[in-house]
Design a protein around this motif. Sequence first.
Motif, PDB file in Angstrom:
ATOM      1  N   ALA A  10       0.825  -1.214   0.000  1.00 44.36           N
ATOM      2  CA  ALA A  10       0.000   0.000   0.000  1.00 44.36           C
ATOM      3  C   ALA A  10       0.860   1.266   0.000  1.00 44.36           C
ATOM      4  O   ALA A  10       0.607   2.197  -0.772  1.00 44.36           O
ATOM      5  CB  ALA A  10      -0.943   0.001   1.197  1.00 44.36           C
ATOM      6  N   ARG A  11       1.884   1.297   0.833  1.00 38.78           N
ATOM      7  CA  ARG A  11       2.751   2.490   0.869  1.00 38.78           C
ATOM      8  C   ARG A  11       3.540   2.649  -0.424  1.00 38.78           C
ATOM      9  O   ARG A  11       3.749   3.761  -0.887  1.00 38.78           O
ATOM     10  CB  ARG A  11       3.709   2.424   2.052  1.00 38.78           C
ATOM     11  N   LYS A  12       3.983   1.553  -0.984  1.00 34.69           N
ATOM     12  CA  LYS A  12       4.738   1.595  -2.246  1.00 34.69           C
ATOM     13  C   LYS A  12       3.854   2.161  -3.360  1.00 34.69           C
ATOM     14  O   LYS A  12       4.280   3.036  -4.119  1.00 34.69           O
ATOM     15  CB  LYS A  12       5.230   0.190  -2.596  1.00 34.69           C
ATOM     16  N   ILE A  13       2.629   1.665  -3.454  1.00 34.09           N
ATOM     17  CA  ILE A  13       1.705   2.154  -4.483  1.00 34.09           C
ATOM     18  C   ILE A  13       1.419   3.633  -4.264  1.00 34.09           C
ATOM     19  O   ILE A  13       1.468   4.439  -5.195  1.00 34.09           O
ATOM     20  CB  ILE A  13       0.401   1.330  -4.488  1.00 34.09           C
ATOM     21  N   SER A  14       1.134   4.010  -3.023  1.00 34.84           N
ATOM     22  CA  SER A  14       0.844   5.410  -2.703  1.00 34.84           C
ATOM     23  C   SER A  14       2.031   6.310  -3.027  1.00 34.84           C
ATOM     24  O   SER A  14       1.879   7.374  -3.625  1.00 34.84           O
ATOM     25  CB  SER A  14       0.477   5.538  -1.229  1.00 34.84           C
ATOM     26  N   SER A  15       3.224   5.863  -2.650  1.00 33.51           N
ATOM     27  CA  SER A  15       4.443   6.643  -2.899  1.00 33.51           C
ATOM     28  C   SER A  15       4.696   6.810  -4.390  1.00 33.51           C
ATOM     29  O   SER A  15       4.978   7.914  -4.864  1.00 33.51           O
ATOM     30  CB  SER A  15       5.630   5.960  -2.230  1.00 33.51           C
ATOM     31  N   ASP A  16       4.603   5.706  -5.136  1.00 33.37           N
ATOM     32  CA  ASP A  16       4.845   5.770  -6.578  1.00 33.37           C
ATOM     33  C   ASP A  16       3.813   6.656  -7.273  1.00 33.37           C
ATOM     34  O   ASP A  16       4.153   7.432  -8.160  1.00 33.37           O
ATOM     35  CB  ASP A  16       4.848   4.371  -7.186  1.00 33.37           C
ATOM     36  N   LEU A  17       2.550   6.529  -6.870  1.00 33.74           N
ATOM     37  CA  LEU A  17       1.501   7.362  -7.470  1.00 33.74           C
ATOM     38  C   LEU A  17       1.757   8.847  -7.191  1.00 33.74           C
ATOM     39  O   LEU A  17       1.563   9.683  -8.065  1.00 33.74           O
ATOM     40  CB  LEU A  17       0.125   6.969  -6.938  1.00 33.74           C
ATOM     41  N   SER A  18       2.182   9.150  -5.962  1.00 34.35           N
ATOM     42  CA  SER A  18       2.433  10.550  -5.589  1.00 34.35           C
ATOM     43  C   SER A  18       3.528  11.183  -6.435  1.00 34.35           C
ATOM     44  O   SER A  18       3.522  12.391  -6.653  1.00 34.35           O
ATOM     45  CB  SER A  18       2.811  10.647  -4.110  1.00 34.35           C
ATOM     46  N   LYS A  19       4.452  10.377  -6.912  1.00 26.34           N
ATOM     47  CA  LYS A  19       5.566  10.875  -7.716  1.00 26.34           C
ATOM     48  C   LYS A  19       5.219  10.980  -9.196  1.00 26.34           C
ATOM     49  O   LYS A  19       5.945  11.605  -9.957  1.00 26.34           O
ATOM     50  CB  LYS A  19       6.793   9.969  -7.541  1.00 26.34           C
ATOM     51  N   LYS A  20       4.113  10.356  -9.604  1.00 25.69           N
ATOM     52  CA  LYS A  20       3.732  10.352 -11.013  1.00 25.69           C
ATOM     53  C   LYS A  20       3.261  11.732 -11.446  1.00 25.69           C
ATOM     54  O   LYS A  20       2.522  12.398 -10.737  1.00 25.69           O
ATOM     55  CB  LYS A  20       2.624   9.330 -11.264  1.00 25.69           C
ATOM     56  N   GLU A  21       3.699  12.148 -12.633  1.00 26.08           N
ATOM     57  CA  GLU A  21       3.295  13.450 -13.158  1.00 26.08           C
ATOM     58  C   GLU A  21       1.784  13.491 -13.322  1.00 26.08           C
ATOM     59  O   GLU A  21       1.174  12.569 -13.860  1.00 26.08           O
ATOM     60  CB  GLU A  21       3.955  13.727 -14.509  1.00 26.08           C
ATOM     61  N   GLY A  22       1.191  14.550 -12.825  1.00 27.07           N
ATOM     62  CA  GLY A  22      -0.250  14.738 -12.944  1.00 27.07           C
ATOM     63  C   GLY A  22      -1.020  14.315 -11.714  1.00 27.07           C
ATOM     64  O   GLY A  22      -2.176  14.680 -11.549  1.00 27.07           O
ATOM     65  N   VAL A  23      -0.409  13.534 -10.826  1.00 24.99           N
ATOM     66  CA  VAL A  23      -1.092  13.107  -9.606  1.00 24.99           C
ATOM     67  C   VAL A  23      -0.911  14.183  -8.546  1.00 24.99           C
ATOM     68  O   VAL A  23       0.208  14.572  -8.222  1.00 24.99           O
ATOM     69  CB  VAL A  23      -0.564  11.745  -9.107  1.00 24.99           C
ATOM     70  N   LEU A  24      -2.024  14.681  -8.029  1.00 24.88           N
ATOM     71  CA  LEU A  24      -1.985  15.726  -7.016  1.00 24.88           C
ATOM     72  C   LEU A  24      -1.942  15.129  -5.606  1.00 24.88           C
ATOM     73  O   LEU A  24      -1.324  15.684  -4.709  1.00 24.88           O
ATOM     74  CB  LEU A  24      -3.210  16.638  -7.161  1.00 24.88           C
ATOM     75  N   GLU A  25      -2.621  13.990  -5.435  1.00 25.12           N
ATOM     76  CA  GLU A  25      -2.673  13.346  -4.125  1.00 25.12           C
ATOM     77  C   GLU A  25      -3.064  11.885  -4.318  1.00 25.12           C
ATOM     78  O   GLU A  25      -3.900  11.568  -5.161  1.00 25.12           O
ATOM     79  CB  GLU A  25      -3.721  14.049  -3.259  1.00 25.12           C
ATOM     80  N   ALA A  26      -2.475  11.003  -3.530  1.00 28.97           N
ATOM     81  CA  ALA A  26      -2.808   9.583  -3.598  1.00 28.97           C
ATOM     82  C   ALA A  26      -2.912   9.010  -2.196  1.00 28.97           C
ATOM     83  O   ALA A  26      -2.060   9.247  -1.356  1.00 28.97           O
ATOM     84  CB  ALA A  26      -1.741   8.825  -4.393  1.00 28.97           C
ATOM     85  N   ASN A  27      -3.990   8.267  -1.960  1.00 28.08           N
ATOM     86  CA  ASN A  27      -4.212   7.640  -0.665  1.00 28.08           C
ATOM     87  C   ASN A  27      -4.605   6.189  -0.911  1.00 28.08           C
ATOM     88  O   ASN A  27      -5.597   5.923  -1.579  1.00 28.08           O
ATOM     89  CB  ASN A  27      -5.317   8.390   0.088  1.00 28.08           C
ATOM     90  N   VAL A  28      -3.831   5.256  -0.373  1.00 23.59           N
ATOM     91  CA  VAL A  28      -4.114   3.835  -0.541  1.00 23.59           C
ATOM     92  C   VAL A  28      -4.411   3.248   0.834  1.00 23.59           C
ATOM     93  O   VAL A  28      -3.613   3.377   1.751  1.00 23.59           O
ATOM     94  CB  VAL A  28      -2.930   3.088  -1.198  1.00 23.59           C
ATOM     95  N   VAL A  29      -5.573   2.607   0.965  1.00 26.98           N
ATOM     96  CA  VAL A  29      -5.965   1.972   2.220  1.00 26.98           C
ATOM     97  C   VAL A  29      -5.901   0.466   2.022  1.00 26.98           C
ATOM     98  O   VAL A  29      -6.692  -0.106   1.264  1.00 26.98           O
ATOM     99  CB  VAL A  29      -7.379   2.413   2.647  1.00 26.98           C
TER     100      VAL A  29
END
Length: 160
Positions: free
Chosen positions: A60-79
């Motif tokens: 979950a943290r890996k997905i959230s972290s990678d998404l947060s770094k992706k261009e165009g993503v403003l915020e990512a929260n993975v539960v």
Amino acid sequence: MMKFLKIFFVAAFVSLAMIACKSEAKKEEAQEQKTETLAEANPQELSLNISGMTCEIGCARKISSDLSKKEGVLEANVVFNDSIATIKYDANKTNKADLIAFVEGIGSGDMYKASETTKKADEKSCDADCKKECCTKTEAEKKACKEDCTMACCAETKKA
């Protein structure tokens, strides 16, 4: 020797002041660019159901972290417990299909499967086979006040 030390400290102080001013100017410039980007953004929200996660820290943290770094993503929260990712993104820079493909590409590439869902990470719902008291109540029963309730919302309901 004393003059030399004074000159050395003055030169060091002036050098540090110049460096600090430059870094402060860079911070202000970056903040201005971020503000301009947000003003031009087309914010959208996407909820994804993610299967294949086995733990909260590694997945979950890996997905959230990678998404947060992706261009165009403003915020990512993975539960992890809900297997849901809620992503706020700029539709001018990315889209739903790209985000789904990105999540599925994290890790070894066949580890996670993502699909769009209407449920958000902060929403709670009952499973179809849930037999807990809270899940079997109707909406009216959930909102009904107990006889001895002293909350303002119940007092207003009892008056009506």
